[in-house]
Design a protein around this motif. Structure first.
Motif, short mmCIF file in Angstrom:
data_model
loop_
_atom_site.label_atom_id
_atom_site.label_comp_id
_atom_site.label_asym_id
_atom_site.label_seq_id
_atom_site.Cartn_x
_atom_site.Cartn_y
_atom_site.Cartn_z
N PRO A 114 0.82 -1.21 0.00
CA PRO A 114 0.00 0.00 0.00
C PRO A 114 0.85 1.26 0.00
CG PRO A 114 0.02 -0.99 2.18
CD PRO A 114 0.70 -1.97 1.26
N ARG A 125 -1.00 9.24 3.47
CA ARG A 125 -2.25 9.22 4.23
C ARG A 125 -3.43 9.68 3.38
NH1 ARG A 125 0.86 11.81 9.27
NH2 ARG A 125 2.08 12.48 7.48
N ARG A 174 -4.47 6.79 1.16
CA ARG A 174 -5.20 5.78 1.94
C ARG A 174 -6.61 6.24 2.28
NH1 ARG A 174 -1.04 2.68 6.08
NH2 ARG A 174 0.60 2.29 4.55
N HIS A 176 -10.03 4.53 0.32
CA HIS A 176 -10.89 3.69 1.14
C HIS A 176 -12.31 4.24 1.26
CE1 HIS A 176 -7.08 1.82 2.40
NE2 HIS A 176 -7.84 0.76 2.61
#
Length: 312
Positions: free
Chosen positions: A299, A303, A306, A310
């Motif tokens: 991954p 930040r 991510r 998501h």
């Protein structure tokens, strides 16, 4: 109001209207990967970065393959990027590297120096003075050919062997690079130890000794979580060129404590929220970093990547 996946825009006073992101993911980000990244994947990565709106994408390095095996395909990669319509600077360590870059039609090059003696010896196997002497004919020939030349200066804020680096020492080497003919400086926080006051202090001292802010870019690592704070300090000082790496890829092979570069997505999220233009489509950039993370088998450390990847 902000669209889904975008920050609310609240401009702050004293910031530039626009920032040019110098994207380093394809070179600095990939150079330390242990498993060989296929040339076609690198080419598609760069094409996707350009499509996301990045206007400067550092493509590769013409260093000897023995030192950076991951970039041994520079001659194969660079021609695949023809017609992208963006600036594609390349790193050249010496005159041989310049020759290789020129043969492929590169118009923007960079040299990579050090503000400290220990890192110069470990990275370039020569002293600071000897490295500047090595760069002198490279820069002179490049400028004679009408090339744009960037000078990277590493270890501007701290060195893992020497500790804190005195500001006057950094200023001296920075001015030497400009005196060689470099058009632009990139000040590197190679091990990520800078803090905003230190950034402002160095920039102020460079200005005081005749280095204009418009010739300075900044390159922060996020070892201690300070990269965005340091970037904001530089923007408040008037800097408009910021280095970043898509997905937060990369580090430094010669400085073991160096963690990843400032993630381009994290930078764009902050700049979008501040109303500072970059021309970058954050959704497209995030999708590109997710795609690249899949190819690397892990991954993204960003930040922002991510968080956005998501979301349902």
């Amino acid at each position: 109001m902000s669209a889904p996946g975008l920050p609310m825009t609240v401009p702050a006073a004293g910031l530039p209207a626009r920032v040019r992101i110098h994207e380093v993911g394809a070179r600095d980000g990939l150079q330390n990967e242990k498993a060989t990244v296929p040339t076609e994947v690198k080419a598609e990565f760069i094409q996707r970065l350009a499509a996301a709106g990045l206007t400067t994408v550092e493509a590769t390095s013409f260093v000897h393959p023995k030192w950076v095996p991951q970039l041994a395909d520079a001659e194969d990669l660079y021609p695949r990027l023809a017609g992208l319509g963006v600036d594609l600077p390349v790193l050249v360590p010496n005159e041989r590297g310049l020759d290789r870059a020129r043969e492929l039609g590169a118009t923007r090059i960079a040299v990579f120096g050090s503000a400290t003696e220990t890192f110069a010896q470990r990275n370039l196997n020569r002293s600071v003075a000897e490295s500047l002497a090595m760069f002198e004919p490279v820069v002179a020939r490049a400028k004679a050919d009408g090339m744009h030349v960037r000078g990277y200066l590493s270890m501007c804020f701290g060195d893992p062997w020497e500790g804190a680096v005195p500001v006057p020492q950094v200023v001296r080497v920075a001015k030497a690079l400009l005196d060689l003919g470099c058009d632009e400086l990139s000040l590197g926080d190679t091990i990520g130890v800078a803090t905003p006051g230190h950034v402002a202090g160095l920039l102020g001292e460079l200005n005081a000794t005749g280095v204009p802010t418009d010739r300075i870019g900044v390159h922060f690592h996020d070892t201690y979580g300070q990269a965005l704070a340091n970037t904001l300090a530089a923007l408040q000082h008037g800097v408009t060129t910021v280095d970043a790496s898509a997905g937060g890829l990369g580090g430094c092979p010669y400085a073991k404590s160096a963690t990843g570069n400032l993630a381009t997505e994290d930078l764009v999220w902050m700049l979008d929220g501040l109303g500072v233009e970059t021309g970058v489509d954050l959704a497209a950039l995030t999708a590109t970093s997710v795609w690249m993370a899949d190819r690397l088998g892990r991954p993204s450390p960003s930040r922002t990547v991510r968080a956005l990847s998501h979301k349902e």
